[in-house]
Design a protein around this motif. Structure first.
Motif, PDB file in Angstrom:
ATOM      1  N   HIS A  78       0.805  -1.230   0.000  1.00  0.00           N
ATOM      2  CA  HIS A  78       0.000   0.000   0.000  1.00  0.00           C
ATOM      3  C   HIS A  78       0.832   1.271   0.000  1.00  0.00           C
ATOM      4  O   HIS A  78       0.553   2.216  -0.737  1.00  0.00           O
ATOM      5  N   GLU A  98      -3.653  -1.055  -7.505  1.00  0.00           N
ATOM      6  CA  GLU A  98      -4.325  -1.774  -6.421  1.00  0.00           C
ATOM      7  C   GLU A  98      -4.806  -0.808  -5.338  1.00  0.00           C
ATOM      8  O   GLU A  98      -4.238   0.257  -5.123  1.00  0.00           O
ATOM      9  N   LYS A  99      -5.852  -1.235  -4.647  1.00  0.00           N
ATOM     10  CA  LYS A  99      -6.395  -0.441  -3.556  1.00  0.00           C
ATOM     11  C   LYS A  99      -5.520  -0.610  -2.304  1.00  0.00           C
ATOM     12  O   LYS A  99      -4.865  -1.641  -2.162  1.00  0.00           O
ATOM     13  N   PRO A 100      -5.491   0.380  -1.423  1.00  0.00           N
ATOM     14  CA  PRO A 100      -5.940   1.741  -1.649  1.00  0.00           C
ATOM     15  C   PRO A 100      -4.981   2.464  -2.591  1.00  0.00           C
ATOM     16  O   PRO A 100      -3.772   2.208  -2.558  1.00  0.00           O
ATOM     17  N   MET A 101      -5.511   3.354  -3.420  1.00  0.00           N
ATOM     18  CA  MET A 101      -4.662   4.001  -4.423  1.00  0.00           C
ATOM     19  C   MET A 101      -3.619   4.905  -3.771  1.00  0.00           C
ATOM     20  O   MET A 101      -2.548   5.136  -4.330  1.00  0.00           O
ATOM     21  N   GLU A 124      -8.438   2.958  -9.971  1.00  0.00           N
ATOM     22  CA  GLU A 124      -8.163   2.146  -8.788  1.00  0.00           C
ATOM     23  C   GLU A 124      -8.707   0.731  -9.020  1.00  0.00           C
ATOM     24  O   GLU A 124      -9.817   0.557  -9.525  1.00  0.00           O
ATOM     25  N   MET A 126     -10.408  -1.569  -7.666  1.00  0.00           N
ATOM     26  CA  MET A 126     -11.412  -2.043  -6.726  1.00  0.00           C
ATOM     27  C   MET A 126     -12.250  -3.083  -7.469  1.00  0.00           C
ATOM     28  O   MET A 126     -13.320  -2.799  -7.993  1.00  0.00           O
ATOM     29  N   SER A 308     -12.877   7.121  -6.104  1.00  0.00           N
ATOM     30  CA  SER A 308     -11.646   6.809  -5.381  1.00  0.00           C
ATOM     31  C   SER A 308     -11.362   7.865  -4.320  1.00  0.00           C
ATOM     32  O   SER A 308     -10.930   7.545  -3.210  1.00  0.00           O
TER      33      SER A 308
END
Length: 326
Positions: A78, A98-101, A124, A126, A308
């Motif tokens: 992340h 990938e999340k979180p951006m 993003e 998600m 996002s």
């Protein structure tokens, strides 16, 4: 409109999720895994061989600078998403991050602004929002076929081995339940019910300063309370459970990915939509961003920049309430 016969993918960050994504590219029409990058060339070469990539790179910069790559999937921890996405955008590469951006809303806003300024496609990853049964549930809520929502529950939890240096528990790597798995119940709630009028939180903060478990109430008008939970301390069913005026629906187990959807009306009529069994479910977001890329679109109408930013804003609110800042 882009004229490539194949859309050439690059992957940055070669862990478990990247392996799953690479495998799902086989279910994406005209997708080619062109290049993969790791700080360790041996790891990149091994990933390349396993997943049939064309090139292996020993740096993210080398991949981002390569003219043979159209879209980059970012699957690093992340805390590195912001810098990795920024690198790719500045090199005119479309990005599925990938999340979180970002680690906070400020980072997400900066990435979206940069992508808009540079006229680069950014989305993003998600993946939940592109899954067929999640969209069936969304349609059920929005059309009010079973009436208004009267109760909403969503959880995500598993028992994780406590390792202070692991990405789940190390704050410097963006550890904690909220950013890793709590993001899914929060996203589901925002997608299905909209913005709450208030939030209540109750978290367990562990030795490493991250939330190991968090219970959330998202409060809505008419006394509707959405009960959300994320935890690294226990195994949960990981379902979305919704009661309506005239029935109920359950999406799960593991609602964030391909999962069964069961709908029951008050007369006892039951419909079960089985989960998608082809691939692991990442192909749907990949298909979507490829279509956007081919059509020269710079933003997804489904997982838009504003969505996002909204998601990151509520993650910030929750983390602030429990005393954690990234």
């Amino acid at each position: 409109m882009k004229k490539h016969k194949q859309i050439r993918w690059g992957i940055i960050g070669l862990g478990n999720i990247a392996n799953t994504f690479a495998n799902d590219l086989q279910f994406v029409p005209n997708a080619l895994l062109q290049g993969v990058a790791s700080r360790n060339l041996e790891k990149a070469e091994a990933f390349k061989s396993k997943n049939g990539a064309i090139q292996a790179f020993d740096s993210y910069e080398a991949l981002a600078n390569n003219p043979d790559i159209d879209i980059v999937y970012i699957a690093t921890p992340h805390v590195f998403h912001f810098e990795n996405a920024k690198l790719c955008i500045e090199n005119a590469k479309a990005v599925l991050c990938e999340k979180p951006m970002g680690m906070n809303a400020k980072q997400v806003i900066e990435l979206c602004d940069l992508a808009t300024k540079n006229k680069v496609l950014l989305m993003e990853a998600m993946w939940t929002t592109f899954l067929p049964n999640f969209n069936k549930l969304k349609n059920l809520v929005f059309t009010k076929k079973l009436g208004e929502v009267t109760s909403f529950k969503a959880d995500f939890g598993f028992k994780a081995d406590f390792k202070p240096t692991s990405r789940l528990f190390n704050k410097s790597l963006g550890g904690g339940s909220i950013l890793d798995i709590g993001i899914y119940p929060i996203f589901a709630c925002l997608s299905l019910l909209g913005k709450p009028i208030s939030i209540n939180t109750n978290a367990v903060i562990g030795k490493t300063g991250v939330d190991e478990s968090c219970k959330l109430d998202f409060n809505y008008p008419n006394m509707l309370k959405a009960q959300l939970k994320s935890t690294l301390l226990e195994n949960r069913t990981t379902e979305i459970q919704i009661l309506f005026e005239n029935g109920s629906a359950v999406l799960g187990p593991n609602f964030y990915g391909p999962s069964d959807l069961k709908i029951i009306d008050n007369d006892g009529n039951e419909i079960i939509y089985p989960k998608n069994t082809q691939g692991s479910g990442y192909q749907f977001e990949a298909i979507h961003i490829q279509e956007l890329f081919i059509q020269n679109n710079l933003e997804s109408p489904i997982m838009s920049h504003s969505k996002s930013i909204e998601l990151a804003t509520y993650l910030d609110k929750v983390l602030h309430e429990i005393g954690i800042n990234y």
